[in-house]
Design an enzyme around this catalytic site. Structure first.
Site, PDB file in Angstrom:
ATOM      1  N   HIS A 134       0.864  -1.408   0.037  1.00 36.90           N
ATOM      2  CA  HIS A 134      -0.065   0.069   0.076  1.00 36.90           C
ATOM      3  C   HIS A 134       0.613   1.412  -0.318  1.00 36.90           C
ATOM      4  CE1 HIS A 134      -3.296  -2.676   2.240  1.00 36.90           C
ATOM      5  NE2 HIS A 134      -3.041  -2.803   1.026  1.00 36.90           N
ATOM      6  N   PRO A 135       1.754   1.471  -0.877  1.00 32.76           N
ATOM      7  CA  PRO A 135       2.788   2.561  -0.811  1.00 32.76           C
ATOM      8  C   PRO A 135       1.929   3.878  -1.125  1.00 32.76           C
ATOM      9  CG  PRO A 135       3.107   1.302  -2.846  1.00 32.76           C
ATOM     10  CD  PRO A 135       2.288   0.422  -2.058  1.00 32.76           C
TER      11      PRO A 135
END
Length: 555
Positions: free
Chosen positions: A483-484
């Site tokens: 989930h950058p």
């Protein structure tokens, strides 16, 4: 003019085309932006995606998540561990490489975070992005099959639904959560996520509702929308301080697409800062070091990288009590037949039906740990299967990380991955919180409702019992939650990359619309938030177009 392509002058393009808007990146946000803009027949829109079309049948069957969570629809990017996180192999994170982006390959879990996430955005300079501001866009996007109230909508493009088939082991785990003291929560997106319950997923009538399916499929018949897959953007073309187009490669051909109005970058929190820096937009020292002409010195590009980091607890079961039994040909055929005939059964499940939000740090106002009950083992890339083949996995993540990393250029070669240094656990607070969250997960799995199905704990070793042992396990075995975000954040200070209308500072005609603009990562899976960002970005662009037309008319 020098190109970012290996730091050498651009060769003459094989093809030049002109559009009003160019959207780079056909992921969750890019699909929304392109679709919404093309609703105006007076403008032309180009959507560029480096991956293939979403024709792979596994994409559209929720139960085939175990196929899309691994395999060739993903690109793998090495990330640098901290010195005390030494691994036997170089760790990798995966990012989608297909039309629809993460929404075509993820577990489809629909989570928006909590209202205080968005109030924090406002406090950090993202004016107009408070919870009351973003809620109408969540509701506009949504077509919910259970809720229709003050926080949920119906009739939108994105299918959001209950999972019709719930595995008995999921129900047992939810009962164990309640035995451990977690209340049952019927709606994690009500504004109060605390407790355990069943996730809603981005699906409609037993099929995945990706951004490509929900937004692009209805728009494909529009003559003013062009979708180019298998096409990689290598730089944004900037002339006299304005973005005027995009240089791309497709196979051995170099293509130039000109933008009469704006270029929108939606390549994700790793791809977007990379493309900006390749285009000469970013920290001056990094850009000049690669031999790229500087267009705008924006020191915040690639900084502020945040990601949820995840722990996987794997259990061996004492019988065929999970979806692992469907790995056997007979059971797989039975599930396939059920799905083909009735669009139901195990193949209509996303395999992660139940979850919870609870506290690692009890001082937090809202839960800071998210749990996922994965009814199988070895489903996701990098997570082990178990002896005997029948297992389950409890994933958990610290959902408001304080650690910050960076994305920087490794070279001026646009085909090379950038350097990604997430610096997980660089703030020890995150490690302490996830350790406490792991202790809670172990306690849940020891409750009678679920313990009767368990033969042994496979990971971590049953010999690891104390909090200190579990802390050391978390430090060594934690993996990227994929989930950058945050690498082109909104704000008003010198490290902000875009303003509150997502315009890149110092460059006209250029916006960013994807997870990279989030000042902080929201408390949960960010896909729904990316779709909301796409809805808002399209609104900003349409409003400016209307104002421009009105001004021209007055003149």
């Amino acid at each position: 003019m020098r190109s970012a392509l290996f730091g050498v002058p651009s060769r003459q393009p094989d093809e030049v085309n002109t559009f009003d808007y160019i959207v780079v990146g056909g992921g969750s946000t890019g699909c929304v932006v392109a679709s919404r803009l093309s609703e105006d027949p007076a403008v032309s829109v180009l959507l560029i995606e480096e991956g293939p079309r979403d024709h792979n049948p596994y994409i559209h069957i929720p139960g085939a998540y175990y196929k899309t969570a691994q395999g060739d629809l993903l690109k793998r990017i090495h990330w640098e561990p901290m010195a005390d996180q030494a691994r036997d192999e170089k760790p990798t994170m995966v990012q989608a490489r297909v039309l629809g982006g993460g929404s075509s390959v993820n577990a489809m879990i629909y989570v928006r975070g909590v209202p205080s996430d968005y109030e924090q955005w406002v406090n950090l300079g993202a004016e107009g992005w408070g919870y009351a501001d973003v809620l109408p866009f969540f509701m506009r996007a949504e077509d919910n099959n259970r809720f229709c109230n003050g926080v949920h909508g119906v009739g939108g493009p994105l299918g959001v639904s209950d999972i019709d088939y719930i595995h008995p082991l999921t129900r047992a785990w939810l009962q164990a959560c309640q035995q451990a003291g977690l209340p049952y929560n019927p709606d994690f997106n009500s504004g109060d996520p605390a407790g355990c319950g069943l996730y809603q997923i981005t699906a409609r009538n037993g099929r995945r509702s990706s951004a490509a399916v929900a937004y692009l499929n209805p728009a494909r018949k529009r003559s003013n929308l062009r979708i180019e897959t298998g096409t990689t953007a290598t730089r944004v073309i900037v002339e006299k301080g304005r973005a005027v187009g995009v240089e791309c490669v497709r196979g051995k051909r170099t293509l130039v697409y000109r933008a009469e109005q704006e270029v929108v970058l939606s390549a994700g929190a790793i791809g977007t800062p990379k493309l900006l820096m390749l285009s000469g937009i970013g920290p001056e020292d990094q850009i000049r070091r690669q031999g790229i002409d500087l267009q705008a010195d924006l020191p915040g590009v690639g900084q502020n990288l945040q990601d949820h980091i995840e722990i996987s607890l794997v259990y061996q079961l004492n019988g065929p009590h999970s979806y692992d039994k469907y790995k056997k040909p007979l059971w797989k055929a039975a599930a396939g037949l059920n799905y083909a005939l009735f669009r139901g059964g195990p193949a209509s499940s996303n395999l992660i039906e139940g979850g919870a939000f609870w506290w690692g740090d009890k001082a937090e106002m809202t839960p800071d740990i998210q749990y996922f009950m994965v009814v199988g083992a070895g489903i996701e890339e990098g997570v082990d299967a178990v002896p005997g083949g029948n297992g389950c996995t409890v994933n958990l993540g610290q959902i408001r990380p304080r650690s910050r990393g960076e994305v920087t250029l490794a070279s001026a070669d646009p085909t090379a991955n950038p350097r990604v240094a997430p610096r997980y656990f660089s703030d020890p607070y995150d490690l302490d919180a996830i350790t406490d969250g792991t202790m809670t997960a172990l306690d849940i799995m020891a409750q009678p409702a679920i313990a009767r199905y368990v033969a042994a704990r496979h990971t971590p070793s049953p010999s690891l019992m104390s909090r200190e042992h579990i802390r050391a396990f978390c430090l060594k075995d934690a993996h990227a939650a994929l989930h950058p975000s945050g690498t082109c954040r909104m704000g008003q200070d010198e490290m902000a990359v875009v303003d509150s209308q997502l315009r890149v500072r110092g460059i006209d005609g250029l916006r960013v619309a994807d997870a990279s603009v989030m000042p902080t990562l929201i408390s949960g899976n960010p896909n729904a938030v990316c779709i909301m960002i796409g809805e808002r970005a399209a609104d900003f662009l349409r409003l400016e177009t209307a104002q421009r037309h009105q001004k021209d008319h007055c003149l």
